[in-house]
Write an enzyme that holds these catalytic residues in place. Structure first.
Site, PDB file in Angstrom:
ATOM      1  N   PHE A 160       0.814  -1.224   0.000  1.00  0.00           N
ATOM      2  CA  PHE A 160       0.000   0.000   0.000  1.00  0.00           C
ATOM      3  C   PHE A 160       0.842   1.266   0.000  1.00  0.00           C
ATOM      4  O   PHE A 160       0.347   2.336  -0.344  1.00  0.00           O
ATOM      5  CB  PHE A 160      -0.922   0.015   1.240  1.00  0.00           C
ATOM      6  CG  PHE A 160      -0.224   0.466   2.491  1.00  0.00           C
ATOM      7  CD1 PHE A 160      -0.089   1.824   2.776  1.00  0.00           C
ATOM      8  CD2 PHE A 160       0.345  -0.442   3.384  1.00  0.00           C
ATOM      9  CE1 PHE A 160       0.587   2.256   3.905  1.00  0.00           C
ATOM     10  CE2 PHE A 160       1.021  -0.027   4.512  1.00  0.00           C
ATOM     11  CZ  PHE A 160       1.137   1.334   4.768  1.00  0.00           C
ATOM     12  N   LYS A 184      -1.382  -7.412  -9.265  1.00  0.00           N
ATOM     13  CA  LYS A 184      -2.321  -7.448  -8.126  1.00  0.00           C
ATOM     14  C   LYS A 184      -1.933  -6.288  -7.202  1.00  0.00           C
ATOM     15  O   LYS A 184      -1.039  -6.408  -6.372  1.00  0.00           O
ATOM     16  CB  LYS A 184      -2.171  -8.799  -7.396  1.00  0.00           C
ATOM     17  CG  LYS A 184      -3.379  -9.285  -6.645  1.00  0.00           C
ATOM     18  CD  LYS A 184      -3.855  -8.466  -5.488  1.00  0.00           C
ATOM     19  CE  LYS A 184      -2.996  -8.475  -4.252  1.00  0.00           C
ATOM     20  NZ  LYS A 184      -3.476  -7.437  -3.279  1.00  0.00           N
ATOM     21  N   GLU A 187      -4.929  -3.895  -2.010  1.00  0.00           N
ATOM     22  CA  GLU A 187      -6.381  -3.716  -1.885  1.00  0.00           C
ATOM     23  C   GLU A 187      -6.711  -2.479  -1.061  1.00  0.00           C
ATOM     24  O   GLU A 187      -7.850  -2.017  -1.042  1.00  0.00           O
ATOM     25  CB  GLU A 187      -7.018  -4.970  -1.271  1.00  0.00           C
ATOM     26  CG  GLU A 187      -6.725  -5.207   0.208  1.00  0.00           C
ATOM     27  CD  GLU A 187      -5.326  -5.758   0.487  1.00  0.00           C
ATOM     28  OE1 GLU A 187      -4.474  -5.732  -0.412  1.00  0.00           O
ATOM     29  OE2 GLU A 187      -5.108  -6.203   1.632  1.00  0.00           O
ATOM     30  N   SER A 237       5.410  -6.869   3.258  1.00  0.00           N
ATOM     31  CA  SER A 237       5.989  -7.193   4.564  1.00  0.00           C
ATOM     32  C   SER A 237       6.823  -8.478   4.499  1.00  0.00           C
ATOM     33  O   SER A 237       6.644  -9.312   3.608  1.00  0.00           O
ATOM     34  CB  SER A 237       4.856  -7.367   5.580  1.00  0.00           C
ATOM     35  OG  SER A 237       4.054  -8.458   5.176  1.00  0.00           O
ATOM     36  N   CYS A 292       9.389   2.019   3.149  1.00  0.00           N
ATOM     37  CA  CYS A 292      10.272   0.892   3.477  1.00  0.00           C
ATOM     38  C   CYS A 292      11.676   1.400   3.737  1.00  0.00           C
ATOM     39  O   CYS A 292      12.479   0.731   4.357  1.00  0.00           O
ATOM     40  CB  CYS A 292      10.285  -0.123   2.347  1.00  0.00           C
ATOM     41  SG  CYS A 292      10.994   0.542   0.851  1.00  0.00           S
ATOM     42  N   GLU A 392       9.265  -3.890  12.867  1.00  0.00           N
ATOM     43  CA  GLU A 392       9.080  -2.769  11.941  1.00  0.00           C
ATOM     44  C   GLU A 392       7.782  -2.070  12.362  1.00  0.00           C
ATOM     45  O   GLU A 392       6.701  -2.659  12.286  1.00  0.00           O
ATOM     46  CB  GLU A 392       8.944  -3.290  10.503  1.00  0.00           C
ATOM     47  CG  GLU A 392       8.754  -2.183   9.501  1.00  0.00           C
ATOM     48  CD  GLU A 392       8.563  -2.682   8.066  1.00  0.00           C
ATOM     49  OE1 GLU A 392       7.895  -3.718   7.863  1.00  0.00           O
ATOM     50  OE2 GLU A 392       9.079  -2.020   7.145  1.00  0.00           O
TER      51      GLU A 392
HETATM   52  P1  NAD Z   1       1.614  -6.585   3.064  1.00  0.00           P
HETATM   53  O1  NAD Z   1       2.660  -7.639   3.115  1.00  0.00           O
HETATM   54  O2  NAD Z   1       0.552  -6.561   4.087  1.00  0.00           O
HETATM   55  O3  NAD Z   1       0.869  -6.619   1.639  1.00  0.00           O
HETATM   56  C1  NAD Z   1       1.591  -6.724   0.434  1.00  0.00           C
HETATM   57  C2  NAD Z   1       0.726  -7.450  -0.594  1.00  0.00           C
HETATM   58  O4  NAD Z   1       0.478  -8.786  -0.140  1.00  0.00           O
HETATM   59  C3  NAD Z   1      -0.628  -6.791  -0.823  1.00  0.00           C
HETATM   60  O5  NAD Z   1      -0.908  -6.789  -2.207  1.00  0.00           O
HETATM   61  C4  NAD Z   1      -1.584  -7.679  -0.038  1.00  0.00           C
HETATM   62  O6  NAD Z   1      -2.872  -7.751  -0.631  1.00  0.00           O
HETATM   63  C5  NAD Z   1      -0.927  -9.043  -0.081  1.00  0.00           C
HETATM   64  N1  NAD Z   1      -1.204  -9.836   1.131  1.00  0.00           N
HETATM   65  C6  NAD Z   1      -1.527  -9.382   2.366  1.00  0.00           C
HETATM   66  N2  NAD Z   1      -1.671 -10.410   3.220  1.00  0.00           N
HETATM   67  C7  NAD Z   1      -1.430 -11.536   2.529  1.00  0.00           C
HETATM   68  C8  NAD Z   1      -1.400 -12.924   2.864  1.00  0.00           C
HETATM   69  N3  NAD Z   1      -1.663 -13.341   4.105  1.00  0.00           N
HETATM   70  N4  NAD Z   1      -1.081 -13.807   1.894  1.00  0.00           N
HETATM   71  C9  NAD Z   1      -0.804 -13.407   0.641  1.00  0.00           C
HETATM   72  N5  NAD Z   1      -0.823 -12.102   0.274  1.00  0.00           N
HETATM   73  C10 NAD Z   1      -1.126 -11.167   1.196  1.00  0.00           C
HETATM   74  O7  NAD Z   1       2.426  -5.189   3.020  1.00  0.00           O
HETATM   75  P2  NAD Z   1       1.837  -3.724   3.123  1.00  0.00           P
HETATM   76  O8  NAD Z   1       1.387  -3.473   4.523  1.00  0.00           O
HETATM   77  O9  NAD Z   1       0.896  -3.459   2.012  1.00  0.00           O
HETATM   78  O10 NAD Z   1       3.157  -2.872   2.822  1.00  0.00           O
HETATM   79  C11 NAD Z   1       4.069  -2.487   3.815  1.00  0.00           C
HETATM   80  C12 NAD Z   1       5.248  -3.425   3.867  1.00  0.00           C
HETATM   81  O11 NAD Z   1       5.925  -3.435   2.602  1.00  0.00           O
HETATM   82  C13 NAD Z   1       6.306  -2.979   4.870  1.00  0.00           C
HETATM   83  O12 NAD Z   1       6.782  -4.116   5.532  1.00  0.00           O
HETATM   84  C14 NAD Z   1       7.385  -2.354   4.014  1.00  0.00           C
HETATM   85  O13 NAD Z   1       8.668  -2.346   4.590  1.00  0.00           O
HETATM   86  C15 NAD Z   1       7.326  -3.242   2.812  1.00  0.00           C
HETATM   87  N6  NAD Z   1       7.922  -2.612   1.650  1.00  0.00           N
HETATM   88  C16 NAD Z   1       9.119  -3.077   1.218  1.00  0.00           C
HETATM   89  C17 NAD Z   1       9.742  -2.483   0.130  1.00  0.00           C
HETATM   90  C18 NAD Z   1      11.071  -2.972  -0.355  1.00  0.00           C
HETATM   91  O14 NAD Z   1      11.439  -2.658  -1.477  1.00  0.00           O
HETATM   92  N7  NAD Z   1      11.803  -3.733   0.423  1.00  0.00           N
HETATM   93  C19 NAD Z   1       9.111  -1.411  -0.532  1.00  0.00           C
HETATM   94  C20 NAD Z   1       7.870  -0.971  -0.068  1.00  0.00           C
HETATM   95  C21 NAD Z   1       7.276  -1.593   1.024  1.00  0.00           C
END
Ligand code: NAD
Length: 508
Positions: A160, A184, A187, A237, A292, A392
Site C-alpha cells: 500500500f 495485483k 487492496e 511485509s 520501506c 518494523e
Molecule cells: P503486506 O505484506 O501486508 O501486503 C503486500 C501485498 O500482499 C498486498 O498486495 C496484499 O494484498 C498481499 N497480502 C496481504 N496479506 C497476505 C497474505 N496473508 N497472503 C498473501 N498475500 C497477502 O504489506 P503492506 O502493509 O501493504 O506494505 C508495507 C510493507 O511493505 C512494509 O513491511 C514495508 O517495509 C514493505 N515494503 C518493502 C519495500 C522494499 O522494497 N523492500 C518497498 C515498499 C514496502
C-alpha cells in the site's frame, strides 16, 4: 472502473478487473472499502476476485504473449515513451487520488509517481538493456552468441505504501522485455495504480499484455501456484513476502521478494549537525514513517548522543494534518488497524523501559477528527531487545540508541534481522569507506537519508529484507524478466570441405 452498482452503493465506485484489455466487473461476493485515511470517507469498493477470474487474467496474458514476444523492440520502446509522457501530463491528477486513498501529502504523492516515472523512462532504453553478447571465432568458423528472451506470463504483487512507484517498478520493465503481466495492486489503495494502468492502455499496451486482478491472500496464493505464471515480483511485509517466496518457489517460479525493514541512521559526532538532524527528522517522519526506506532507528555515536534535544526540537515542529492540506509534514497512517498497531508498539516501548521523549499518541487535527493520525514520536534509551527495536513499526516513530564507536554501530546494524537501508552521517571519508564496506545492508546512504537507487541501478536488500537474488529494477530486472539462450553456430560455405566425424566434445 465504472461498474454497475447496487442501490445502497450507488455513489461508491466499484473497482474493476482488467482482463484482455477490458475493464470487467468482478462476480465475487467479497468486497472491501477503499477508505480516505484522513476522513474515513469510502472512496471506492474493491473486489476480492475469484480464482476463475485470476485464471481468466492469466489465460489472456498467455494468449497475448504469443504475438507480444515478437513485437519489435522499437514498438515496445515507443509505448514506454508515450507512457512516460502521459504520466507526466496526468501526474497532478493521479497525485490527488493517491493522496486521498493513501494519506501522504500531495508533494510526496507526486514524488511517489516521479520515482516510478523514472523507471518508465529507463524502460525506454530496452534496446540496449536487452542486448545479448557475441563472440566471433570461438572455434574455426564457429561463433557463439546469447539471446535475452522474454519468459512468458509474469505477475506483480504490490504494497500500500507506494501505489504508483512500486507497480511502475514492475509492469513497465516486465512488458518492455516482451513478457505479459498480471498485476495485483494493494487492496488498500488501488485507485491511483489503476489510473497508471489506464494510461498504459492509452499508450498502446495491447489487450492481454497487462491485466489486473484484485484481492488478498486467496488471489495471491492463486498467482503463486498458477501453472502458467513464470515469474513473480513481490513487494510487501517480511511475513507475507516469505510466504510468497516459498509458495511460488515450490511451484517452480522465479521469485523476487522485497520485504520489511528497520533502517538505521548512524550519526558520527563529526557530521554536520544541522543537516544531519534535518535529514533524520525528514526520513523518520515523512510519509508518516510508512516508507520501506524510512529511518526508524538513529544510532548516536559518542558525543552525537548530545544531539537528541535537537532531534526532538525539529520533530516537534512538524505539522500533522491531512495530506491534502498545504504545509502538512505528517499525514495519517493508512488505516485504523495500522494506527492501533503503531499505538500498541508505542505502549510496549513505555512498558519495556524506553524513555518517551516525544509522544504523538494524542495528536488532534481540527477538521479531521476521524483521521488515523499519529504525531511524531521519539524514544531514547532503547535497547535491542525491546519490541520498538525488533519490530518494523511502519509509523512516525523514531527510536534512538547510543554507542561509543563506529565499530559498535556497524555490529549493531549487522545484528538486526533486517537489511534494507542504512545511512552514515559523517565528514570522514575513511569512516564512510569502512562503513560501506563492512555494513550488511542493501541500500547505503552516505549523508543521504533515503538512498533509494535511481532506475539504472537496482534496488536490493539483505537478510530479512529480501529473498531472491535479483532486484526489481535496473539491469538486474532485465535478467529477472528474461532467459538467456546461448547459440553456437557454424555456417558451411563450401560443400567440398570434409572435417570428418568428431566424437569428442571439442569444437574445432
Ligand atoms: P503486506 O505484506 O501486508 O501486503 C503486500 C501485498 O500482499 C498486498 O498486495 C496484499 O494484498 C498481499 N497480502 C496481504 N496479506 C497476505 C497474505 N496473508 N497472503 C498473501 N498475500 C497477502 O504489506 P503492506 O502493509 O501493504 O506494505 C508495507 C510493507 O511493505 C512494509 O513491511 C514495508 O517495509 C514493505 N515494503 C518493502 C519495500 C522494499 O522494497 N523492500 C518497498 C515498499 C514496502
Amino acid at each position: 472502473m465504472n461498474a454497475p452498482q447496487s442501490p445502497d452503493q450507488a455513489k461508491v465506485e466499484q473497482v474493476k478487473l482488467l482482463i484482455d484489455g477490458q475493464w470487467v466487473a468482478s462476480s465475487t461476493g467479497e468486497w472491501r472499502d477503499v477508505v480516505n485515511p484522513a476522513t474515513q470517507q469510502v472512496l471506492a469498493r474493491v473486489p476480492f476476485a475469484t480464482v476463475q477470474e485470476v485464471d481468466a487474467a492469466v489465460a489472456a496474458a498467455q494468449r497475448a504473449f504469443v504475438s507480444w514476444r515478437d513485437t519489435p523492440i522499437g514498438a515496445r520502446m515507443r509505448i514506454m515513451l508515450k507512457l512516460q509522457a502521459l504520466i507526466r501530463e496526468h501526474s497532478k491528477r493521479i497525485a490527488q487520488v493517491l493522496s486521498a486513498e493513501q494519506g501522504k501529502t500531495l508533494a510526496d504523492a507526486e514524488g511517489d509517481i516521479f520515482r516510478g516515472l523514472e523507471v518508465v523512462e529507463h524502460a525506454a532504453s530496452i534496446g540496449t538493456l536487452q542486448m545479448g553478447e557475441f563472440a566471433e571465432n570461438v572455434a574455426g568458423g564457429v561463433d557463439t552468441y546469447t539471446l535475452r528472451q522474454p519468459i512468458g506470463v509474469c505477475a506483480g504483487i504490490t504494497p500500500f505504501n507506494f501505489p504508483a512507484m512500486i507497480p511502475l517498478w514492475m509492469f513497465p520493465m516486465a512488458i518492455v522485455c516482451g513478457n505479459t503481466f498480471v498485476l495485483k495492486p494493494s487492496e488498500q489503495d488501488p485507485l491511483s495504480t489503476l489510473l497508471l494502468v489506464e494510461l498504459a492502455l492509452e499508450a498502446g499496451v495491447p489487450p492481454g499484455v497487462l491485466n489486473v486482478v484484485h484481492g488478498g491472500k486467496q488471489v495471491v496464493d492463486a498467482i503463486c501456484t498458477h501453472k502458467d505464471i513464470k515469474a513473480i515480483s513481490f513487494v510487501g511485509s517480511t511475513e507475507v513476502g516469505t510466504h510468497v517466496y516459498n509458495l511460488a518457489s515450490q511451484h517452480g517460479k522465479r521469485v523476487q521478494s522485497m520485504m520489511g525493514a528497520k533502517n538505521h541512521a548512524v550519526v558520527l559526532p563529526d557530521a554536520n549537525r544541522t543537516q544531519t538532524v534535518n535529514a533524520l527528522v525528514g526520513a523518520a517522519f515523512g510519509a508518516a514513517g510508512q516508507r520501506c526506506m524510512a529511518t526508524s532507528v538513529a544510532v548516536l555515536v559518542g558525543k552525537a548522543r548530545e544531539w537528541l534535544p535537537d532531534i526532538k526540537a525539529a520533530a516537534s515542529k512538524l505539522k500533522v494534518n491531512a495530506g491534502s492540506e498545504p504545509g502538512t509534514d505528517v499525514g495519517p497512517v493508512v488505516s485504523r488497524r495500522a494506527k492501533e498497531r503503531v499505538l500498541g508498539l508505542i505502549e510496549s516501548g513505555i512498558r519495556e523501559g524506553a524513555k518517551l521523549e516525544l509522544d504523538g499518541r494524542d495528536v488532534k487535527v481540527p477538521g479531521y477528527e476521524q483521521g488515523n493520525f499519529v504525531g511524531p514520536t521519539l524514544f531514547s534509551g532503547v535497547t535491542t531487545d525491546m519490541q520498538v527495536y525488533t519490530q518494523e513499526i511502519f509509523g512516525p516513530v523514531l527510536v534512538t540508541l547510543e554507542v561509543d564507536t563506529l565499530d559498535e554501530a556497524i555490529a549493531l546494524v549487522n545484528a538486526n534481522p533486517f537489511g534494507n537501508g542504512t545511512g552514515l552521517f559523517t565528514q570522514s571519508g575513511a569512516a564512510a569507506r569502512k562503513f560501506q564496506s563492512e555494513i550488511d545492508v542493501g541500500q547505503v546512504g552516505i549523508n543521504i537519508p533515503i538512498p533509494v537507487p535511481v532506475p539504472f541501478f537496482s534496488f536490493t536488500g539483505s537478510r530479512g529484507s529480501k529473498l531472491g537474488d535479483l532486484g526489481p529494477y535496473g539491469k538486474q530486472v532485465v535478467q529477472f524478466y528474461t532467459q538467456t539462450k546461448t547459440v553456437t553456430a557454424r555456417w558451411f560455405d563450401d560443400d567440398s570441405v570434409n572435417d570428418g566425424v568428431n566424437t569428442t566434445i571439442s569444437l574445432r
